[in-house]
Enzyme design. Structure first.
Site, short mmCIF file in Angstrom:
data_model
loop_
_atom_site.label_atom_id
_atom_site.label_comp_id
_atom_site.label_asym_id
_atom_site.label_seq_id
_atom_site.Cartn_x
_atom_site.Cartn_y
_atom_site.Cartn_z
N LYS A 158 0.81 -1.22 0.00
CA LYS A 158 0.00 0.00 0.00
C LYS A 158 0.84 1.26 0.00
CE LYS A 158 -1.14 -1.02 4.84
NZ LYS A 158 -2.21 -1.39 5.75
N GLY A 164 -8.47 4.85 2.23
CA GLY A 164 -9.71 4.42 1.60
C GLY A 164 -9.56 3.23 0.69
N GLU A 275 -7.76 1.32 13.52
CA GLU A 275 -8.15 0.16 12.70
C GLU A 275 -7.19 -1.00 12.94
OE1 GLU A 275 -10.47 2.13 8.95
OE2 GLU A 275 -8.47 1.37 8.56
N ARG A 293 -10.02 11.37 12.35
CA ARG A 293 -11.21 12.13 11.96
C ARG A 293 -12.44 11.32 12.33
NH1 ARG A 293 -12.49 8.36 8.25
NH2 ARG A 293 -10.84 7.61 6.91
N ARG A 336 -24.03 0.60 3.77
CA ARG A 336 -23.73 1.76 2.92
C ARG A 336 -24.49 1.59 1.61
NH1 ARG A 336 -17.43 3.48 3.54
NH2 ARG A 336 -17.17 2.99 5.75
#
Lengths: 444, 70
Positions: A158, A164, A275, A293, A336
């Site tokens: 990554k 995201g 996370e 956030r 979602r």
């Protein structure tokens, strides 16, 4: 307490923040692009400022325009929501330098956690478990190959500055490593992040479980339970629930304690999320990243704790000193509702002809759109979050089925049929699932 | 002649091929971007790209013509 809050975001999250801001008796100021002028969040704010064209770089990501809007409207504080400028330390500093209150953590904490490699090293030092992985940025493929050999395949590749799920890829051998490395590098460059790449041991059949923390004005950090976000497509979350059905009380205690240590390590203030990846068989976990956030899926925590996280963000930013004793009761699930087809999950923006939200006991809908609005291709596909809460997981599942069936959307493509399918899937119903669930559903 | 059309409303992010190029089945012709996602547009048959109906930065609607392959 300041008297006004500018919400530097759009869609459902801007609307949700505006609701709390106005509920607290404060003036809510929206900013928006040309493409979003007709959306509910613009209408429901006390004041609204047009930033510019649809493209995010010319509107929601334009720091000067957002600050100018704050000046002309006399805003006293800025809430960034999630995405866009929410984890941009330079923006946070610019807000503070303009004499406004930044509703978020110290810019330094944003910086420390924004670089995933730095965050990993910092967490390891604070006694938070991390997966085997690189401690220095990897800048070329040869280096990546050596690191992967050392860590052992499979590895997750990554971008250190990414987020995201964009640009993330699993490599199982040297050949797929080259592809994943190229993809991560390209994503990092394209989204303006650091070109540094991070490799980590990939845990098969892992659950993605995160802990909501709240750093209070007096410096204490509390954990508000966890959220299981293992239902993912393309490394992006689709459904979240709290509590996690895959976490025992003993593991939960360890995870919450580690999340508090993580927050303390950076002097965290306000709402943040730690996370983790959980190996459900071994009942063990590793730190993944910290989001500095408000999180998209914060409503599930609100539904099981009874707390309004946005209200707490605002009170903490205003310097109010108080304590919070979190108590988790019941079970909440969030779906979602994305503007995408329910088979391949490809974007399907369009004009909304019919929009009828479900109502009823234990049902909450945070939506960004109404009938007559157009879902445009310029922003992420999230149209709404359908949340349900019940005394037990069974009750939440039942309410979820009824609410999904009652939600009517016509116009854009949408994934409500996928949500219905998931609610009937034996693995989801039993709670025994991992991050591979959606791809298994689609490869069967 | 095969017509390649947009499957969704999107921005044309990158054009990979040029008019006159020979393409194989499965080759990427154009990369669209919609809702923060890159969507490659793939040639369904081998042939020659005779016409590109779009340019980078364009917004295409669902069903809009992207390219013609002969």
């Amino acid at each position: 307490m300041f008297d006004s809050v500018l919400v530097a975001n759009r869609g459902e999250i801007a609307r949700r923040i505006i609701r709390t801001v106005r509920g607290m008796g404060l003036r809510a100021i929206a900013v928006h692009s040309e493409a979003d002028a007709d959306l509910p969040f613009v209408r429901e704010a006390d004041d609204a400022v047009l930033l510019g064209p649809a493209h995010p770089a010319q509107s929601y990501l334009d720091v000067d325009k957002v600050l100018q809007a704050a000046r002309t409207t006399g805003a006293r504080a800025v809430h960034p929501g999630y995405g866009f400028l929410a984890e941009n330390a330079a923006f946070a500093r610019a807000v503070i330098d303009a004499g406004l209150v930044w509703i978020g953590p110290d810019p330094k904490a944003i910086e420390q956690m924004g670089d995933k490699i730095n965050a990993r090293n910092l967490m390891e030092a604070a006694g938070v478990p991390v997966a085997a992985g690189t401690r220095e940025p990897v800048s070329d493929l040869a280096q990546a190959e050596r690191a992967a050999e050392e860590i052992g395949y499979p590895v997750m590749v990554k971008a250190a500055g990414g987020g995201g799920g964009i640009g993330m890829g699993v490599a199982r051998d040297g050949e797929s490593l080259a592809k994943a490395f190229e993809q991560a590098t390209r994503a990092a460059a394209r989204f303006g992040g650091e070109p540094a790449i991070l490799l980590e041991r990939y845990i098969e059949r892992a659950r993605h479980v995160e802990v909501q923390i709240l750093g209070l004005a007096d410096g204490t950090v509390v954990a508000l339970g966890e959220r299981d976000c293992s239902v993912q497509r393309r490394h992006q979350k689709v459904v979240e629930e709290s509590p996690s059905p895959g976490v025992t009380p003993e593991l939960r205690e360890r995870m919450l304690a580690a999340a508090v240590r993580a927050g303390q390590a950076v002097g965290y203030r306000g709402a943040g999320t730690v996370e983790c990846l959980v190996d459900a068989d071994a009942q063990d976990f590793v730190f993944l990243e910290m989001n500095t956030r408000l999180q998209v899926e914060h409503p599930v925590t609100e539904l099981v704790t009874g707390l309004d996280l946005v209200e707490h963000q605002i009170r903490i930013a205003a310097g109010e000193v108080y304590s919070v004793e979190p108590r988790v009761t019941g079970h909440a699930i969030e779906f979602r509702v994305y503007a995408e087809d329910p088979r391949r999950f490809l974007p399907g923006p369009g004009k909304i002809g019919v929009w009828e939200e479900p109502v009823g006991e234990g049902v909450r809908v945070d939506s960004g759109y109404a009938a007559g609005n157009t879902v445009t291709p310029f922003y992420d596909p999230l149209m709404a979050k359908l949340c349900v809460v019940g005394a037990t997981r069974e009750e939440a599942l039942r309410r979820g089925r009824e609410a999904v069936a009652a939600f009517r959307v016509e116009g854009p493509k949408h994934n409500l049929p996928f949500c219905a399918e998931l609610l009937d899937h034996p693995d989801f119903v039993s709670g025994d699932y991992d991050t591979g669930l959606v791809s298994r559903m689609r490869s069967a | 002649m095969a017509e390649v059309r947009a499957e969704m409303v999107a921005n044309v992010w990158k054009i990979v091929v040029s008019e006159g190029d020979a393409v194989e089945e499965g080759d990427t012709l154009v990369i669209l971007e919609s809702m923060k996602m890159e969507i490659p547009v793939i040639a369904e048959d081998a042939g020659t790209v005779t016409k590109l109906h779009i340019k980078e930065g364009d917004v295409v609607q669902e069903g809009d013509l992207i390219a013609a392959i002969e």
